[in-house]
Design an enzyme around this catalytic site. Sequence first.
Site, PDB file in Angstrom:
ATOM      1  N   GLU A   1      -0.675  41.175 -42.163  1.00 10.62           N
ATOM      2  CA  GLU A   1      -1.661  42.027 -42.848  1.00 10.62           C
ATOM      3  C   GLU A   1      -2.696  42.509 -41.827  1.00 10.62           C
ATOM      4  O   GLU A   1      -3.342  41.697 -41.164  1.00 10.62           O
ATOM      5  CB  GLU A   1      -2.351  41.223 -43.953  1.00 10.62           C
ATOM      6  CG  GLU A   1      -3.304  42.062 -44.783  1.00 10.62           C
ATOM      7  CD  GLU A   1      -3.934  41.280 -45.932  1.00 10.62           C
ATOM      8  OE1 GLU A   1      -4.319  40.115 -45.724  1.00 10.62           O
ATOM      9  OE2 GLU A   1      -4.038  41.840 -47.037  1.00 10.62           O
TER      10      GLU A   1
ATOM     11  N   LYS B   1     -20.564  32.976 -54.758  1.00  8.96           N
ATOM     12  CA  LYS B   1     -20.915  33.150 -53.345  1.00  8.96           C
ATOM     13  C   LYS B   1     -20.328  34.452 -52.823  1.00  8.96           C
ATOM     14  O   LYS B   1     -19.118  34.574 -52.649  1.00  8.96           O
ATOM     15  CB  LYS B   1     -20.404  31.989 -52.487  1.00  8.96           C
ATOM     16  CG  LYS B   1     -21.089  32.005 -51.117  1.00  8.96           C
ATOM     17  CD  LYS B   1     -20.329  31.284 -50.039  1.00  8.96           C
ATOM     18  CE  LYS B   1     -19.223  32.094 -49.427  1.00  8.96           C
ATOM     19  NZ  LYS B   1     -19.673  33.312 -48.714  1.00  8.96           N
TER      20      LYS B   1
ATOM     21  N   GLU C   1      -6.670  34.968 -55.235  1.00 12.62           N
ATOM     22  CA  GLU C   1      -6.119  36.308 -55.006  1.00 12.62           C
ATOM     23  C   GLU C   1      -6.253  36.549 -53.517  1.00 12.62           C
ATOM     24  O   GLU C   1      -7.367  36.660 -53.004  1.00 12.62           O
ATOM     25  CB  GLU C   1      -6.881  37.333 -55.853  1.00 12.62           C
ATOM     26  CG  GLU C   1      -6.088  38.599 -56.072  1.00 12.62           C
ATOM     27  CD  GLU C   1      -6.388  39.639 -55.030  1.00 12.62           C
ATOM     28  OE1 GLU C   1      -5.598  39.744 -54.058  1.00 12.62           O
ATOM     29  OE2 GLU C   1      -7.413  40.314 -55.174  1.00 12.62           O
TER      30      GLU C   1
ATOM     31  N   CYS D   1      -6.541  44.536 -50.591  1.00  8.97           N
ATOM     32  CA  CYS D   1      -5.495  43.503 -50.524  1.00  8.97           C
ATOM     33  C   CYS D   1      -4.155  44.049 -50.999  1.00  8.97           C
ATOM     34  O   CYS D   1      -3.109  43.616 -50.535  1.00  8.97           O
ATOM     35  CB  CYS D   1      -5.910  42.266 -51.299  1.00  8.97           C
ATOM     36  SG  CYS D   1      -6.560  42.664 -52.909  1.00  8.97           S
TER      37      CYS D   1
HETATM   38  P1  ADP Z   1     -12.173  37.408 -44.087  1.00  8.24           P
HETATM   39  O1  ADP Z   1     -11.320  36.631 -43.127  1.00  8.24           O
HETATM   40  O2  ADP Z   1     -11.671  38.757 -44.377  1.00  8.24           O
HETATM   41  O3  ADP Z   1     -13.645  37.385 -43.800  1.00  8.24           O
HETATM   42  P2  ADP Z   1     -12.192  35.193 -45.907  1.00  8.24           P
HETATM   43  O4  ADP Z   1     -11.041  34.844 -46.754  1.00  8.24           O
HETATM   44  O5  ADP Z   1     -12.493  34.271 -44.773  1.00  8.24           O
HETATM   45  O6  ADP Z   1     -11.978  36.679 -45.471  1.00  8.24           O
HETATM   46  O7  ADP Z   1     -13.503  35.315 -46.802  1.00  8.24           O
HETATM   47  C1  ADP Z   1     -13.529  35.577 -48.161  1.00  8.24           C
HETATM   48  C2  ADP Z   1     -14.622  34.730 -48.795  1.00  8.24           C
HETATM   49  O8  ADP Z   1     -14.321  33.353 -48.569  1.00  8.24           O
HETATM   50  C3  ADP Z   1     -16.018  34.955 -48.224  1.00  8.24           C
HETATM   51  O9  ADP Z   1     -16.980  34.832 -49.262  1.00  8.24           O
HETATM   52  C4  ADP Z   1     -16.153  33.801 -47.246  1.00  8.24           C
HETATM   53  O10 ADP Z   1     -17.494  33.429 -46.981  1.00  8.24           O
HETATM   54  C5  ADP Z   1     -15.438  32.713 -47.996  1.00  8.24           C
HETATM   55  N1  ADP Z   1     -14.979  31.599 -47.141  1.00  8.24           N
HETATM   56  C6  ADP Z   1     -14.575  31.653 -45.854  1.00  8.24           C
HETATM   57  N2  ADP Z   1     -14.224  30.427 -45.409  1.00  8.24           N
HETATM   58  C7  ADP Z   1     -14.404  29.564 -46.442  1.00  8.24           C
HETATM   59  C8  ADP Z   1     -14.221  28.157 -46.627  1.00  8.24           C
HETATM   60  N3  ADP Z   1     -13.785  27.372 -45.645  1.00  8.24           N
HETATM   61  N4  ADP Z   1     -14.511  27.625 -47.832  1.00  8.24           N
HETATM   62  C9  ADP Z   1     -14.939  28.401 -48.843  1.00  8.24           C
HETATM   63  N5  ADP Z   1     -15.152  29.730 -48.741  1.00  8.24           N
HETATM   64  C10 ADP Z   1     -14.889  30.308 -47.560  1.00  8.24           C
END
Ligand code: ADP
Length: 499
Positions: free
Chosen positions: A399, A190, A265, A299
Site C-alpha cells: 500500500e 483519539k 478498518e 484506504c
Molecule cells: P499512519 O502509519 O498512517 O500514521 P497509524 O495506523 O499508525 O497510521 O495511525 C492511525 C491511528 O492509530 C492514529 O490515531 C495513531 O496515533 C494511532 N496509533 C498509532 N500507533 C498506535 C499504537 N501503538 N496504539 C494505539 N494507537 C496507535
Amino acid sequence: MADLKVDLTAPNGKKFALPTGLFIGNEFVKSASGAKITSINPTNEEEICSVEAASPEDIDKAVAVARAALNHESWRDISATERGRLLYKLADLAEQEREVLATIETWDNGKPFGDATGDLQEVIDVLRYYAGYADKIHGQTIPTTSQKFAYTLKQPIGVCAQIIPWNYPLAMAAWKLGPALACGNTVVLKPAEQTPLSILYFADLIRKAGFPPGVVNITNGYGKDAGQALASHADVDKVAFTGSTATGKHIMKTASSNMKNITLETGGKSPLLVFEDADIDQAAKWAHAGIMSNMGQICTATSRVLVQASVYDQFVEAFVAVVRTTSKVGDPFAEDTFQGPQVTKTQYQRVLSYVESGKAEGATLATGGKPSPIGGKGYFIEPTVFTNVKPGMRIYREEVFGPFVAIAVFGDEAEAVAMANDTTYGLGAAVFSRDVERAHRVAGRIDAGMVWINSSNDSDFRVPFGGVKQSGIGRELGEAGLAAYSQIKAVHVNLGQKL
Ligand code: ADP
C-alpha cells in the site's frame, strides 16, 4: 477554569477561536505532562498552532469520566428518542459550522476545500442517519417451550475507545461516534497526531448539543503513548480503529489484555478490473477518481488497475489523458485544485520512495513521479502512473497511500480474479464490464468487503463498509455499523418449570 483557546486566521481569511485542550468531561483541559502536538500546514510547512497532547495519566482520567458517564442517570436512563435528538442537534450544529470545520480540515490536512466541504456533508449525513436509528434498536422475543419465555436486549458495549486516522479526520470520527452514541455507549476518541485541530472545534459542538459531560471525550495524543494507553486500558470495553494494518495488528494484540471487543478498518491494495467489454472512457474516469481523490490517501483507493490485454493500450492512453487533464495539483484553497499536498513530510517521502522502487524494479513511469512544490514549499507530488507492472513488484503488492497507481495486464477472467485476490488485503474492488453476468460473477468471487460494479469508491453511509483478510474486522456504516456498538443480552423467563 476558562477553556484553553487560540485565535486563528486561516489562509482563506476565515477567523475563529479554536479550543486547544483535551476535551474531558465537557471541558477543555491541560495535559498532565504538559506535552503538546504542533500541527503543520502541509501546503507551506509552517506551524498552525499547538494543542495539548494526552499522556497515559490523561487517558486514565478520560476513561474514568467516560465510565462514570455510562453509569450516570443523565445518559444511562435517557430515552432512546432523546439520544437521537442529541445526535440530530449535533448534526445541525455541524451544518451551521460547516465552513469553519471544512476550513480547519483543509488547513491542517491539505485536502482541497471542496473535498473538505463534501466530508462535512458526510459527517452531517452520518450523524442524522444514526440519530434516526437511536430509538429503533431493539431485541427479539424467541419462542422456545411453553414453559419458557425468552427475549433479547440490545445493550451498549460500554466505554469505547475510538482511534482515528488523519485522511478523513472528521468523517472517520462521525462514522464512529454516530453508531456508538445511537447505541448508548460512552467514548474516548483519539484523533491522529497529524490532524488534531478540526475535532477540537467539533468537540465544542458536542457540548453545545447537550450531551452530558463525559459521554464523549476527545484526547489528542501520540499513537505510541495516548493510543497505546487507550488500547491497553483495563477499563475500556471496546476499541474501534481505523489506520494502517501494522498498527491494527498491534492494537488487536494490545486489546487482548482484557479481551476488548474490536472493530478494525485497516489497509488495502484494492484492484480495479477493466474487462474488454467495459466502457473504457468511463473506466478511465472512475479509475482516476478511485486512486487520485484525496491525494490517494484513501484506504479503499483502487491502487492496482488490472486491464485485459486486448484493451490495455486503449485504457492506458485514456487514463493517462484523464490524469493529465483532471489532476490539477495546487493550493488546496484554490477552487480549481484537484490535488493538494500529502499530509506530512513522512507520507510525502514514503510515496517518493515508491517511485524509486517502481523504477528500480523495471515498471514504466507513464506520468508523474516528481515533487511539485509551490514556491519551493509543501508536500506536493505529481499524480503518478506506473504501467507494465508485474505481480512480483513492491508497487503492485504494498500500500503506497498516495496519488500513485500501478497498472498491470491480464488475459482472461480467471486470471483477472486470481490476480485481484493475490494480496494479503481485502478491502475494496471495482469491476468494469458491460456484461451483467460477468460483472456479478466476478463481484462474487473477489475477496473483498466491498465491490463496486462500474464505479470506484462511491461508498455510501447507508451501506456497510469494511474489509476481509488483513483489511479489517467488522463493519462500519449502514445498519451493520450498529452491530459494532451493541451487544445482545439474552433473558430467560421461567414460566412455571418446577425442579
Ligand atoms: P499512519 O502509519 O498512517 O500514521 P497509524 O495506523 O499508525 O497510521 O495511525 C492511525 C491511528 O492509530 C492514529 O490515531 C495513531 O496515533 C494511532 N496509533 C498509532 N500507533 C498506535 C499504537 N501503538 N496504539 C494505539 N494507537 C496507535
